[in-house]
Scaffold this motif. Structure first.
Motif, short mmCIF file in Angstrom:
data_model
loop_
_atom_site.label_atom_id
_atom_site.label_comp_id
_atom_site.label_asym_id
_atom_site.label_seq_id
_atom_site.Cartn_x
_atom_site.Cartn_y
_atom_site.Cartn_z
N GLY A 87 29.96 39.90 36.47
CA GLY A 87 30.50 38.99 35.46
C GLY A 87 30.66 37.48 36.26
O GLY A 87 30.83 36.66 35.44
N SER A 344 36.41 49.57 39.05
CA SER A 344 35.30 49.75 38.35
C SER A 344 34.86 51.43 38.30
O SER A 344 33.60 51.73 38.85
CB SER A 344 34.15 49.09 38.72
N HIS A 416 34.89 40.91 30.92
CA HIS A 416 35.03 40.16 32.06
C HIS A 416 33.65 39.50 32.47
O HIS A 416 33.04 40.19 33.29
CB HIS A 416 35.74 40.61 33.13
N HIS A 417 33.18 38.57 31.62
CA HIS A 417 31.69 38.04 32.10
C HIS A 417 31.75 36.66 31.65
O HIS A 417 31.83 36.13 30.46
CB HIS A 417 30.76 38.88 31.16
N ARG A 469 40.10 40.31 29.65
CA ARG A 469 39.12 39.73 30.61
C ARG A 469 39.75 39.71 31.87
O ARG A 469 39.15 39.90 32.98
CB ARG A 469 38.73 38.35 30.32
N PHE A 472 39.68 42.95 35.39
CA PHE A 472 38.43 43.06 35.70
C PHE A 472 37.86 44.39 36.16
O PHE A 472 36.66 44.54 35.73
CB PHE A 472 38.02 42.07 36.62
N GLU A 476 34.90 44.47 33.45
CA GLU A 476 33.74 43.87 33.99
C GLU A 476 32.60 44.80 33.84
O GLU A 476 32.54 45.81 34.52
CB GLU A 476 34.01 43.30 35.45
N THR A 478 28.64 45.86 35.37
CA THR A 478 27.80 45.51 36.21
C THR A 478 26.45 46.46 36.23
O THR A 478 26.38 47.22 35.64
CB THR A 478 28.43 46.27 37.84
#
Length: 496
Positions: A87, A344, A416-417, A469, A472, A476, A478
């Motif tokens: 992000g 993540s 979250h970008h 957001r 993250f 987020e 990826t």
């Protein structure tokens, strides 16, 4: 009196584990039928939203624009192109190379299942390799990152507006980075297989470059986070050492070139893969499980008995992730999602699921199974476990949310970008400065631009998701979450 009929141990364990898999979220939701073809199309489209550089005429996510057109300029090289990994607006070479490797592996094993989306998948691979060729163009020098991460992370701005430092960071003979170089060699070698029959000249270019990059990585050994610690840590620091990337690169070079020297390298360095806490690790930093699965194909097919230890490790990996007998490093949420500690989580879900599916196919062709103590893991069971993870991502979970943006009736709205959360350059042509973007970051409103196909970090161990957001780790997306997913979705759209 005739003896009573009984189920074989293999059948019994398959039924028990299948029941376990299917009952994970029985009290939470009803299993839905997923549109894997739609999810595949969107998961590939996501990569167009992550593109850096001059966008091509056939760019489909039209709210994105050209960005970072002077990358490498101050170093006297052209480093435009490639992908933003997540992000933010930094181009981190380590995860970008791993993303490219996994995109290639998805096409190698499952390209025949991609149908009309194969062409777009090939474009996604080539966008990565075109950049890696630029980054490795100077002998014994590799550019591993573009963008000052501290300057970048201090701003919330569109890539099209970037005014942060675009410093190019490199490794060389005096500042080695065998980890990132080994991963780049793997990516180039894997992609050479993808293009072998489709573009032979490009394939040869990729393979020749992979050979040179690997030789550099092996000859000048060291972790790139020692050479560039302040700039790559804690973002993509090498926590696991560089030896696994060297073996990973050699494995892909052997697969691409069939040269005996790489096979000998693999045999001579197998001690790198010591069984232990890393047996079920696979991602941009740790290649252990991936190496074992990749090399085991040769063993399973009966072509490489001298590599038997890799199959033993692969079998240990399989047993370690099965529900009910998984190791402490692997947990399952109440809704049935694989969960590993750290940020993540979806990166673990997609990468480990890809390995389950790939290995199940190898086992199926060899009519083989995996013994796990009193249990037996069949190819069908491994496919079911991988499918369960994909279905969870697509919405078959306790809160009935798809974790892929744009797929299903309910999906994350506040990812979250930067590019997604700020007005597009087409809707708002005027520059949005570094700190002006904070208003959009903190806004409770949904993102104005749909980053279609983006899979976010996902829910916590309790299956809850904040859709915010600032969170993250959960919100987020990826590139290395999506890359293994391509192969999974391609297979399931064909077979289910």
């Amino acid at each position: 009196m005739a003896p009573k009929a009984s189920l074989s141990p293999t059948t019994t364990t398959f039924i028990l584990l299948l029941i376990s898999l299917l009952s994970f979220n029985l009290t939470h939701s009803v299993t839905a039928v997923q549109n894997y073809a739609d999810a595949l199309r969107k998961s590939i489209l996501f990569f167009e939203g992550q593109r850096s550089g001059k966008l091509p005429p056939d760019q489909r996510l039209r709210w994105r624009g050209d960005s970072a057109l002077r990358d490498g300029y101050t170093s006297g090289v052209d480093l435009t192109g490639g992908y933003y990994d997540a992000g933010d607006n930094v181009k981190f070479g380590f995860p970008m190379a791993f993303t490219t490797t996994m995109l290639s592996w998805s096409v190698i094993d499952f390209g025949r299942n991609m149908g009309a989306e194969l062409g777009n998948a090939l474009k996604a691979v080539r966008w990565g390799t075109d950049y890696l060729l630029k980054a490795t163009a100077i002998p014994n020098v590799i550019f591993v990152q573009v963008g000052d991460p501290y300057s970048d992370h201090n701003c919330w701005e569109r890539p099209e507006d970037m005014d942060t430092l675009r410093t190019a960071y490199k490794i060389d003979v005096n500042n080695p980075g065998s980890d990132v170089a080994g991963e780049m060699a793997a990516a180039l070698a894997a992609a050479s297989i993808v293009f072998r029959s489709r573009d032979p000249d490009y394939s040869r270019l990729l393979l020749n470059r992979a050979v040179k990059v690997f030789e550099f990585a092996d000859r000048h050994r060291g972790a790139y986070s020692n050479s560039l610690y302040h700039w790559v840590c804690p973002f993509y620091c090498d926590f696991n050492g560089y030896e696994d990337e060297l073996l990973w690169g050699a494995a892909w070079l052997h697969k691409a070139s069939r040269q005996r020297r790489y096979r000998e390298y693999i045999v001579n360095n197998e001690i790198i893969l010591r069984a232990g806490d890393t047996i079920n690790e696979f991602g941009w930093d740790n290649k252990h499980a991936g190496i074992n699965i990749l090399i085991s194909k040769e063993v399973v097919m009966g072509r490489a008995d001298d590599l038997r230890s890799f199959q033993n490790n692969a079998n240990s990996f399989i047993c370690s992730v099965l529900p009910g007998i998984s190791r402490p490093e692997i947990q399952y949420s109440p809704g049935g999602l694989i969960f590993k500690a750290g940020g993540s989580n979806m990166q673990h879900v997609t990468s480990l699921s890809f390995l389950l599916l790939a290995y199940s196919n190898y086992l199926s062709h060899a009519k083989s199974v995996v013994p796990c103590g009193q249990l037996t893991a069949t190819p069908a069971m491994l496919k079911q476990l991988a499918k369960r993870q994909v279905d969870y991502i697509l919405g078959d979970n306790p809160i009935r949310m798809s974790y892929m943006v744009g797929y299903g009736a309910r999906y994350p709205q506040r990812i979250h970008h930067r590019a997604s959360s700020l007005p597009s350059i087409r809707a708002h042509p005027d520059k949005i400065a570094c700190k002006q973007g904070s208003t959009y970051f903190l806004s409770p409103n949904p993102n104005p631009n749909l980053l279609i196909g983006a899979v976010v970090g996902g829910p916590n161990i309790s299956d809850s998701y904040p859709d915010s957001r600032p969170y993250f780790e959960e919100s987020e997306p990826t590139t290395y979450i999506n890359a293994p997913l391509l192969g999974l979705l391609a297979y399931f759209q064909t077979h289910y």
